[in-house]
Design a protein around this motif. Structure first.
Motif, PDB file in Angstrom:
ATOM      1  N   LEU A 287       0.815  -1.209   0.000  1.00 44.99           N
ATOM      2  CA  LEU A 287       0.000   0.000   0.000  1.00 44.99           C
ATOM      3  C   LEU A 287       0.853   1.265   0.000  1.00 44.99           C
ATOM      4  CD1 LEU A 287      -2.987   0.900   0.168  1.00 44.99           C
ATOM      5  CD2 LEU A 287      -2.724   0.949   2.652  1.00 44.99           C
ATOM      6  N   GLN A 288       1.980   1.226   0.694  1.00 52.27           N
ATOM      7  CA  GLN A 288       2.854   2.394   0.767  1.00 52.27           C
ATOM      8  C   GLN A 288       3.382   2.774  -0.612  1.00 52.27           C
ATOM      9  OE1 GLN A 288       3.706   4.324   3.668  1.00 52.27           O
ATOM     10  NE2 GLN A 288       4.320   5.655   1.969  1.00 52.27           N
ATOM     11  N   GLY A 289       3.740   1.767  -1.420  1.00 47.01           N
ATOM     12  CA  GLY A 289       4.249   2.043  -2.761  1.00 47.01           C
ATOM     13  C   GLY A 289       3.203   2.699  -3.647  1.00 47.01           C
ATOM     14  N   VAL A 290       1.942   2.230  -3.550  1.00 48.78           N
ATOM     15  CA  VAL A 290       0.863   2.819  -4.341  1.00 48.78           C
ATOM     16  C   VAL A 290       0.625   4.264  -3.910  1.00 48.78           C
ATOM     17  CG1 VAL A 290      -1.604   2.682  -4.881  1.00 48.78           C
ATOM     18  CG2 VAL A 290      -0.234   0.593  -4.757  1.00 48.78           C
ATOM     19  N   LEU A 291       0.554   4.497  -2.607  1.00 44.44           N
ATOM     20  CA  LEU A 291       0.305   5.849  -2.106  1.00 44.44           C
ATOM     21  C   LEU A 291       1.437   6.798  -2.479  1.00 44.44           C
ATOM     22  CD1 LEU A 291      -1.601   7.670  -0.506  1.00 44.44           C
ATOM     23  CD2 LEU A 291      -0.402   6.989   1.580  1.00 44.44           C
ATOM     24  N   ASP A 292       2.678   6.322  -2.436  1.00 45.24           N
ATOM     25  CA  ASP A 292       3.817   7.173  -2.810  1.00 45.24           C
ATOM     26  C   ASP A 292       3.721   7.628  -4.258  1.00 45.24           C
ATOM     27  OD1 ASP A 292       4.882   7.016  -0.291  1.00 45.24           O
ATOM     28  OD2 ASP A 292       6.340   5.448  -0.775  1.00 45.24           O
ATOM     29  N   LEU A 293       3.352   6.711  -5.159  1.00 48.36           N
ATOM     30  CA  LEU A 293       3.220   7.087  -6.568  1.00 48.36           C
ATOM     31  C   LEU A 293       2.082   8.082  -6.761  1.00 48.36           C
ATOM     32  CD1 LEU A 293       3.812   3.791  -8.609  1.00 48.36           C
ATOM     33  CD2 LEU A 293       5.175   5.880  -8.662  1.00 48.36           C
ATOM     34  N   LEU A 294       0.976   7.883  -6.056  1.00 49.32           N
ATOM     35  CA  LEU A 294      -0.151   8.812  -6.155  1.00 49.32           C
ATOM     36  C   LEU A 294       0.234  10.196  -5.637  1.00 49.32           C
ATOM     37  CD1 LEU A 294      -3.035   6.450  -4.974  1.00 49.32           C
ATOM     38  CD2 LEU A 294      -2.728   7.368  -7.280  1.00 49.32           C
ATOM     39  N   LYS A 295       1.007  10.231  -4.565  1.00 50.54           N
ATOM     40  CA  LYS A 295       1.477  11.517  -4.034  1.00 50.54           C
ATOM     41  C   LYS A 295       2.416  12.201  -5.016  1.00 50.54           C
ATOM     42  CE  LYS A 295       1.107  10.568   0.949  1.00 50.54           C
ATOM     43  NZ  LYS A 295       1.875  10.390   2.219  1.00 50.54           N
ATOM     44  N   ASP A 296       3.360  11.444  -5.564  1.00 49.92           N
ATOM     45  CA  ASP A 296       4.326  12.030  -6.509  1.00 49.92           C
ATOM     46  C   ASP A 296       3.629  12.602  -7.739  1.00 49.92           C
ATOM     47  OD1 ASP A 296       6.380  11.316  -4.818  1.00 49.92           O
ATOM     48  OD2 ASP A 296       6.863   9.459  -5.880  1.00 49.92           O
ATOM     49  N   ALA A 297       2.511  11.964  -8.150  1.00 47.71           N
ATOM     50  CA  ALA A 297       1.778  12.415  -9.334  1.00 47.71           C
ATOM     51  C   ALA A 297       0.765  13.513  -9.004  1.00 47.71           C
ATOM     52  CB  ALA A 297       1.069  11.235  -9.990  1.00 47.71           C
ATOM     53  N   GLY A 298       0.661  13.889  -7.742  1.00 44.89           N
ATOM     54  CA  GLY A 298      -0.287  14.923  -7.351  1.00 44.89           C
ATOM     55  C   GLY A 298      -1.735  14.471  -7.416  1.00 44.89           C
ATOM     56  N   LEU A 299      -1.981  13.165  -7.270  1.00 44.62           N
ATOM     57  CA  LEU A 299      -3.334  12.626  -7.344  1.00 44.62           C
ATOM     58  C   LEU A 299      -3.909  12.285  -5.973  1.00 44.62           C
ATOM     59  CD1 LEU A 299      -2.859  10.158 -10.376  1.00 44.62           C
ATOM     60  CD2 LEU A 299      -3.697  12.528 -10.436  1.00 44.62           C
ATOM     61  N   SER A 300      -3.052  12.125  -4.976  1.00 46.85           N
ATOM     62  CA  SER A 300      -3.519  11.641  -3.671  1.00 46.85           C
ATOM     63  C   SER A 300      -4.472  12.618  -2.993  1.00 46.85           C
ATOM     64  CB  SER A 300      -2.315  11.359  -2.759  1.00 46.85           C
ATOM     65  OG  SER A 300      -1.579  12.549  -2.529  1.00 46.85           O
ATOM     66  N   ASP A 301      -4.259  13.921  -3.163  1.00 50.78           N
ATOM     67  CA  ASP A 301      -5.117  14.907  -2.503  1.00 50.78           C
ATOM     68  C   ASP A 301      -6.528  14.934  -3.071  1.00 50.78           C
ATOM     69  OD1 ASP A 301      -3.064  15.627  -0.864  1.00 50.78           O
ATOM     70  OD2 ASP A 301      -2.479  17.408  -1.990  1.00 50.78           O
ATOM     71  N   LEU A 302      -6.727  14.256  -4.195  1.00 48.21           N
ATOM     72  CA  LEU A 302      -8.049  14.227  -4.815  1.00 48.21           C
ATOM     73  C   LEU A 302      -8.802  12.942  -4.473  1.00 48.21           C
ATOM     74  CD1 LEU A 302      -6.888  15.536  -8.293  1.00 48.21           C
ATOM     75  CD2 LEU A 302      -8.008  16.851  -6.486  1.00 48.21           C
ATOM     76  N   LEU A 303      -8.182  12.078  -3.651  1.00 48.07           N
ATOM     77  CA  LEU A 303      -8.777  10.799  -3.270  1.00 48.07           C
ATOM     78  C   LEU A 303      -9.152  10.808  -1.794  1.00 48.07           C
ATOM     79  CD1 LEU A 303      -6.213   8.481  -5.094  1.00 48.07           C
ATOM     80  CD2 LEU A 303      -8.522   9.069  -5.893  1.00 48.07           C
ATOM     81  N   ASP A 304     -10.082   9.931  -1.437  1.00 40.37           N
ATOM     82  CA  ASP A 304     -10.526   9.838  -0.041  1.00 40.37           C
ATOM     83  C   ASP A 304     -10.012   8.590   0.654  1.00 40.37           C
ATOM     84  OD1 ASP A 304     -12.449  12.192   0.131  1.00 40.37           O
ATOM     85  OD2 ASP A 304     -13.253  11.124  -1.603  1.00 40.37           O
ATOM     86  N   ALA A 305      -9.688   7.537  -0.105  1.00 40.79           N
ATOM     87  CA  ALA A 305      -9.206   6.296   0.496  1.00 40.79           C
ATOM     88  C   ALA A 305      -8.498   5.458  -0.552  1.00 40.79           C
ATOM     89  CB  ALA A 305     -10.351   5.502   1.117  1.00 40.79           C
ATOM     90  N   VAL A 306      -7.583   4.605  -0.082  1.00 39.99           N
ATOM     91  CA  VAL A 306      -6.912   3.625  -0.933  1.00 39.99           C
ATOM     92  C   VAL A 306      -6.953   2.299  -0.195  1.00 39.99           C
ATOM     93  CG1 VAL A 306      -4.785   2.978  -2.124  1.00 39.99           C
ATOM     94  CG2 VAL A 306      -5.371   5.401  -1.866  1.00 39.99           C
TER      95      VAL A 306
END
Length: 407
Positions: free
Chosen positions: A152-171
């Motif tokens: 899960l950490q690897g997926v979240l890191d990629l989403l953060k690097d791409a600037g997509l994580s702030d637009l999501l509510d859960a993973v």
């Protein structure tokens, strides 16, 4: 999903922190099972080393549908959108041990087949989807089976690097791993890990979506923390009110995820196109994907579907396409047509041992064959028991005759 073996990871570990795309590609390709060298060939047609559009005529757009039949409210709005990660948000997933974030974002998300930045288009798309045309807030989440050791950490890191994580509510991660959480939710701008309630006995995406519909609070803990009000759950309070299965859309590149062996079905879904392509310095990669990887129209199609899913009725028809090849512009005629047999000429292939199945064009049924087989077995058993009884009777008769003669 492109997994790196031990050799591949070791190569990436030794690469400098300022590794270029070429260096990262070479390191990853050493451990990617589906990567071919740039000099590989497909028949007599060489695989080009440069970026090329693999398909000019193939239909590589996503397809959205609302299932036909079933007893559900077709006017019910979409309140939750769940995305797969691998080959859906990403085009192909690369998670080396180390590497520059900007280069990893480029490898995972940026498409060489469309103009402009796909990452920026994804950001704009998710932002618009989150708010909705009527201003009503939607929940956006990611549900993935990513098997990389980073989990899960690897997926979240990629989403953060791409600037997509702030637009999501859960993973959420489908697989539970010892000592690792399989869920993370965003609360007041911060990410908090938790154990997502994935049932190992029903570890299918269609079943997970059913669970989300009945118990949204255990999948979005920020709703419980803030009781649907305040900064943590702001705008999501409607999720606690009568969320139904038809209010959830799954966007995925795997058709098998839209139903499960338990009988659960995703009522509204979007299938992302998959394709094989010569990608950057990796050579030919199989089963790539990604929303908008080949056509910006993907974003508008999916947005329209989320707003008005009842317009996109499910259809079951074949799709024909011509991929690019040398001489395709000359329009040569088709001289040979090759059919698959199973589920192409047949609807589904049944080959019972009963010879009547192969001979009878109509009227044969498995129940009749089974009944006949059972009757034949009973008859054989009856015959066998009758013969045994006859032998016993003859033996007894002979014994009586002998006894009479002795007397």
């Amino acid at each position: 999903r492109l997994e790196l073996d031990g050799a591949g990871q070791a190569l990436v570990q030794t690469a400098p922190s300022s590794a270029s795309e070429s260096q990262l590609s070479s390191a990853c390709a050493a451990g990617c099972r589906s990567a071919l060298p740039a000099t590989a060939s497909l028949g007599a047609m060489p695989v080009p080393a440069a970026h090329t559009r693999t398909s000019k005529h193939a239909m590589l757009g996503l397809r959205c549908a609302e299932r036909g039949g079933g007893d559900f409210d077709r006017n019910y709005p979409v309140k939750v959108v769940v995305f797969d990660f691998d080959e859906t948000l990403s085009m192909a997933t690369f998670m080396p041990v180390s590497g520059e974030p900007a280069e990893l974002v480029k490898l995972n998300f940026e498409s060489p087949w469309v103009r402009g930045s796909r990452v920026k288009k994804l950001q704009e798309f998710l932002r618009g989807l989150r708010e909705g045309r009527n201003g009503k807030r939607r929940a956006l989440a990611v549900l993935t089976r990513n098997s990389n050791p980073k989990g899960l950490q690897g997926v979240l890191d990629l989403l953060k690097d791409a600037g997509l994580s702030d637009l999501l509510d859960a993973v959420w991660l489908m697989d539970k791993r010892a000592g690792q959480p399989n869920g993370v939710y965003r609360e007041a701008g911060d990410w908090t890990y938790f154990d997502a309630p994935v049932d190992p006995a029903r570890a299918f995406k269609a079943d997970v979506l059913e669970s989300i519909a009945t118990q949204p609070g255990i999948w979005f803990p920020q709703l419980q923390v803030a009781s649907g009000h305040g900064p943590a759950g702001a705008g999501l309070e409607d999720l606690l009110k009568d969320l139904r299965p038809e209010g959830i859309v799954l966007v995925d590149d795997q058709r098998a995820n839209f139903q499960s062996p338990t009988g659960a079905q995703v009522l509204r879904y979007c299938k992302v196109a998959r394709y094989d392509a010569v990608y950057r310095d990796f050579g030919l990669l199989k089963d790539m994907g990604g929303i908008g990887a080949h056509d910006d129209a993907d974003f508008e199609t999916l947005r329209n579907f989320i707003e008005e899913p009842w317009v996109f009725k499910e259809s079951r028809e074949i799709r024909c396409c011509e991929t690019a090849f040398e001489g395709s512009e000359e329009h040569h005629p088709v001289k040979l047509v090759v059919f698959d047999f199973d589920e192409t000429l047949t609807l589904a292939t049944f080959m019972p041992k009963d010879p009547a199945c192969a001979k009878a064009l109509a009227g044969w049924a498995p129940e009749e064959a089974a009944a006949k087989a059972e009757a034949e077995t009973t008859l054989l058993k009856t015959k066998a028991s009758s013969k045994a009884a006859l032998r016993n009777l003859m033996s007894a008769s002979k014994y009586v005759q002998n006894l009479h003669m002795e007397c």
